[in-house]
Scaffold this motif. Structure first.
Motif, PDB file in Angstrom:
ATOM      1  N   HIS A  91      -5.108   6.360   4.202  1.00 54.89           N
ATOM      2  CA  HIS A  91      -3.825   7.062   4.044  1.00 54.89           C
ATOM      3  C   HIS A  91      -3.845   7.903   2.777  1.00 54.89           C
ATOM      4  CE1 HIS A  91      -1.473   5.257   7.304  1.00 54.89           C
ATOM      5  NE2 HIS A  91      -2.190   4.162   7.085  1.00 54.89           N
ATOM      6  N   ARG A  92      -4.593   8.971   2.803  1.00 53.83           N
ATOM      7  CA  ARG A  92      -4.714   9.911   1.685  1.00 53.83           C
ATOM      8  C   ARG A  92      -4.770  11.318   2.243  1.00 53.83           C
ATOM      9  NH1 ARG A  92     -10.917   8.431   0.318  1.00 53.83           N
ATOM     10  NH2 ARG A  92     -11.794   9.448   2.120  1.00 53.83           N
ATOM     11  N   PRO A  93      -4.589  12.334   1.412  1.00 54.94           N
ATOM     12  CA  PRO A  93      -4.701  13.701   1.932  1.00 54.94           C
ATOM     13  C   PRO A  93      -6.070  13.900   2.588  1.00 54.94           C
ATOM     14  CG  PRO A  93      -3.801  13.716  -0.284  1.00 54.94           C
ATOM     15  CD  PRO A  93      -4.245  12.300  -0.010  1.00 54.94           C
ATOM     16  N   ASP A  94      -6.063  14.450   3.769  1.00 55.55           N
ATOM     17  CA  ASP A  94      -7.271  14.686   4.553  1.00 55.55           C
ATOM     18  C   ASP A  94      -7.975  13.392   4.960  1.00 55.55           C
ATOM     19  OD1 ASP A  94      -6.911  17.467   4.372  1.00 55.55           O
ATOM     20  OD2 ASP A  94      -7.932  17.498   2.426  1.00 55.55           O
ATOM     21  N   GLY A  95      -7.257  12.272   4.940  1.00 60.21           N
ATOM     22  CA  GLY A  95      -7.820  11.007   5.393  1.00 60.21           C
ATOM     23  C   GLY A  95      -7.671  10.874   6.900  1.00 60.21           C
ATOM     24  N   ILE A  96      -8.172   9.775   7.451  1.00 60.13           N
ATOM     25  CA  ILE A  96      -8.121   9.597   8.899  1.00 60.13           C
ATOM     26  C   ILE A  96      -6.771   9.092   9.383  1.00 60.13           C
ATOM     27  CG2 ILE A  96     -10.596   9.218   9.078  1.00 60.13           C
ATOM     28  CD1 ILE A  96      -9.964   6.209   9.413  1.00 60.13           C
ATOM     29  N   ALA A  97      -5.934   8.592   8.484  1.00 61.53           N
ATOM     30  CA  ALA A  97      -4.607   8.102   8.869  1.00 61.53           C
ATOM     31  C   ALA A  97      -3.625   9.270   8.973  1.00 61.53           C
ATOM     32  CB  ALA A  97      -4.118   7.088   7.853  1.00 61.53           C
ATOM     33  N   PRO A  98      -2.524   9.076   9.695  1.00 61.42           N
ATOM     34  CA  PRO A  98      -1.626  10.201   9.962  1.00 61.42           C
ATOM     35  C   PRO A  98      -0.844  10.718   8.770  1.00 61.42           C
ATOM     36  CG  PRO A  98      -0.751   8.177  10.909  1.00 61.42           C
ATOM     37  CD  PRO A  98      -2.120   7.872  10.405  1.00 61.42           C
ATOM     38  N   MET A  99      -0.700   9.953   7.687  1.00 60.68           N
ATOM     39  CA  MET A  99       0.038  10.445   6.529  1.00 60.68           C
ATOM     40  C   MET A  99      -0.544   9.832   5.268  1.00 60.68           C
ATOM     41  SD  MET A  99       1.261   7.608   7.599  1.00 60.68           S
ATOM     42  CE  MET A  99       2.629   6.610   7.980  1.00 60.68           C
ATOM     43  N   SER A 100      -0.321  10.511   4.155  1.00 62.54           N
ATOM     44  CA  SER A 100      -0.769  10.004   2.869  1.00 62.54           C
ATOM     45  C   SER A 100       0.300   9.078   2.306  1.00 62.54           C
ATOM     46  CB  SER A 100      -1.014  11.162   1.896  1.00 62.54           C
ATOM     47  OG  SER A 100      -1.266  10.650   0.600  1.00 62.54           O
ATOM     48  N   LEU A 101      -0.134   7.988   1.698  1.00 62.41           N
ATOM     49  CA  LEU A 101       0.784   7.073   1.021  1.00 62.41           C
ATOM     50  C   LEU A 101       0.569   7.093  -0.483  1.00 62.41           C
ATOM     51  CD1 LEU A 101       0.601   3.977   3.430  1.00 62.41           C
ATOM     52  CD2 LEU A 101       2.279   5.837   3.397  1.00 62.41           C
ATOM     53  N   LEU A 102      -0.065   8.138  -0.981  1.00 58.01           N
ATOM     54  CA  LEU A 102      -0.420   8.194  -2.395  1.00 58.01           C
ATOM     55  C   LEU A 102       0.546   9.003  -3.244  1.00 58.01           C
ATOM     56  CD1 LEU A 102      -4.289   8.462  -2.096  1.00 58.01           C
ATOM     57  CD2 LEU A 102      -2.847   6.436  -2.299  1.00 58.01           C
ATOM     58  N   SER A 103       1.571   9.572  -2.653  1.00 59.98           N
ATOM     59  CA  SER A 103       2.610  10.233  -3.452  1.00 59.98           C
ATOM     60  C   SER A 103       3.965   9.815  -2.900  1.00 59.98           C
ATOM     61  CB  SER A 103       2.467  11.761  -3.404  1.00 59.98           C
ATOM     62  OG  SER A 103       2.890  12.255  -2.154  1.00 59.98           O
ATOM     63  N   TYR A 104       4.941   9.807  -3.772  1.00 57.42           N
ATOM     64  CA  TYR A 104       6.280   9.386  -3.352  1.00 57.42           C
ATOM     65  C   TYR A 104       6.817  10.295  -2.253  1.00 57.42           C
ATOM     66  CZ  TYR A 104      11.197   8.175  -3.505  1.00 57.42           C
ATOM     67  OH  TYR A 104      12.461   7.788  -3.149  1.00 57.42           O
ATOM     68  N   GLU A 105       6.604  11.595  -2.403  1.00 60.22           N
ATOM     69  CA  GLU A 105       7.142  12.571  -1.451  1.00 60.22           C
ATOM     70  C   GLU A 105       6.616  12.365  -0.041  1.00 60.22           C
ATOM     71  OE1 GLU A 105       5.879  13.334  -4.465  1.00 60.22           O
ATOM     72  OE2 GLU A 105       7.822  13.703  -5.406  1.00 60.22           O
TER      73      GLU A 105
ATOM     74  N   LEU B 135      -0.316  -0.674  -5.017  1.00 60.58           N
ATOM     75  CA  LEU B 135      -0.683  -1.420  -3.808  1.00 60.58           C
ATOM     76  C   LEU B 135      -1.212  -0.488  -2.726  1.00 60.58           C
ATOM     77  CD1 LEU B 135       2.365  -3.848  -3.540  1.00 60.58           C
ATOM     78  CD2 LEU B 135       0.089  -4.339  -4.447  1.00 60.58           C
ATOM     79  N   PHE B 136      -0.497   0.618  -2.500  1.00 65.07           N
ATOM     80  CA  PHE B 136      -0.925   1.573  -1.475  1.00 65.07           C
ATOM     81  C   PHE B 136      -2.261   2.197  -1.851  1.00 65.07           C
ATOM     82  CE2 PHE B 136       3.617   2.465   0.213  1.00 65.07           C
ATOM     83  CZ  PHE B 136       3.573   1.294   0.941  1.00 65.07           C
ATOM     84  N   ARG B 137      -2.462   2.463  -3.122  1.00 62.16           N
ATOM     85  CA  ARG B 137      -3.722   3.065  -3.551  1.00 62.16           C
ATOM     86  C   ARG B 137      -4.884   2.102  -3.290  1.00 62.16           C
ATOM     87  NH1 ARG B 137      -5.024   7.009  -8.285  1.00 62.16           N
ATOM     88  NH2 ARG B 137      -2.964   7.706  -7.772  1.00 62.16           N
ATOM     89  N   PHE B 138      -4.685   0.818  -3.587  1.00 63.85           N
ATOM     90  CA  PHE B 138      -5.753  -0.171  -3.422  1.00 63.85           C
ATOM     91  C   PHE B 138      -5.989  -0.534  -1.960  1.00 63.85           C
ATOM     92  CE2 PHE B 138      -7.291  -4.565  -3.178  1.00 63.85           C
ATOM     93  CZ  PHE B 138      -8.485  -4.431  -3.868  1.00 63.85           C
ATOM     94  N   TYR B 139      -4.909  -0.856  -1.233  1.00 70.47           N
ATOM     95  CA  TYR B 139      -5.062  -1.353   0.128  1.00 70.47           C
ATOM     96  C   TYR B 139      -5.113  -0.253   1.190  1.00 70.47           C
ATOM     97  CZ  TYR B 139      -4.077  -6.070  -1.526  1.00 70.47           C
ATOM     98  OH  TYR B 139      -4.125  -7.273  -2.158  1.00 70.47           O
ATOM     99  N   CYS B 140      -4.387   0.825   0.987  1.00 73.84           N
ATOM    100  CA  CYS B 140      -4.200   1.813   2.056  1.00 73.84           C
ATOM    101  C   CYS B 140      -4.843   3.170   1.764  1.00 73.84           C
ATOM    102  CB  CYS B 140      -2.706   2.039   2.295  1.00 73.84           C
ATOM    103  SG  CYS B 140      -1.731   0.530   2.384  1.00 73.84           S
ATOM    104  N   GLY B 141      -5.148   3.438   0.487  1.00 77.13           N
ATOM    105  CA  GLY B 141      -5.591   4.758   0.070  1.00 77.13           C
ATOM    106  C   GLY B 141      -6.907   5.226   0.658  1.00 77.13           C
ATOM    107  N   GLY B 142      -7.712   4.311   1.174  1.00 78.32           N
ATOM    108  CA  GLY B 142      -8.967   4.730   1.790  1.00 78.32           C
ATOM    109  C   GLY B 142      -8.756   5.582   3.023  1.00 78.32           C
TER     110      GLY B 142
END
Length: 160
Positions: A47-61, A38-45
């Motif tokens: 919320h990813r490493p070096d993305g514009i959002a403050p944190m990545s949601l693509l790894s559990y850690e 879900l996070f990859r599809f909806y938020c990954g654009g």
């Protein structure tokens, strides 16, 4: 006096003061099987490493410390992550979580944020930029803006 001293010594030894460090795991949903897709599809654009959002949601850690905040953000009507106003109608290419998907995320966040087993393909975090409506006719590249060491913000105008 002896009673006060005995209580002071005996009290820390009882279970009354025991505090759990983590929530017990009660959710049937795990991050890697149910939440990460879900996070990859909806938020990954964003919320990813070096993305514009403050944190990545693509790894559990990088996600589980934010679970409670994510839940509150998604449930608060004033903090919805989309900028369209539903009072004017429903948009054709709506990109919102379904109520069922939202329930999964809330259950996972409230239920102890279980990790699950990471499949080998989820270890790759590269999420390409997707154009939901297809690629645009033209893309423009902005010049790089660099802040000086003493600057906290900078306003710059670009003319295309």
């Amino acid at each position: 006096m002896r009673l006060v001293v005995w209580l002071a010594v005996a009290m820390p030894c009882t279970d009354a003061g025991v505090v759990e460090a983590h929530k017990p795991v009660t959710s049937k949903y795990t991050y890697y099987e149910h939440i990460q897709p879900l996070f990859r599809f909806y938020c990954g654009g964003c919320h990813r490493p070096d993305g514009i959002a403050p944190m990545s949601l693509l790894s559990y850690e990088t996600t589980y410390p934010w679970a409670e905040s994510i839940k509150e953000h998604l449930l608060a009507p004033s903090l919805h992550p989309y900028h369209d106003d539903e009072s004017y109608g429903v948009f054709r290419h709506d990109h919102r979580l379904t109520p069922r998907e939202l329930d999964r995320i809330v259950d996972w966040a409230d239920g102890g944020t279980p990790q699950g087993v990471a499949p080998a393909d989820t270890l790759r975090i590269d999420t390409p930029v997707r154009w939901i409506l297809g690629p645009p006719d033209r893309t423009l590249t902005l010049p790089e803006v660099v802040l000086g060491s003493e600057e906290t913000e900078k306003t710059q105008t670009f003319v295309f």
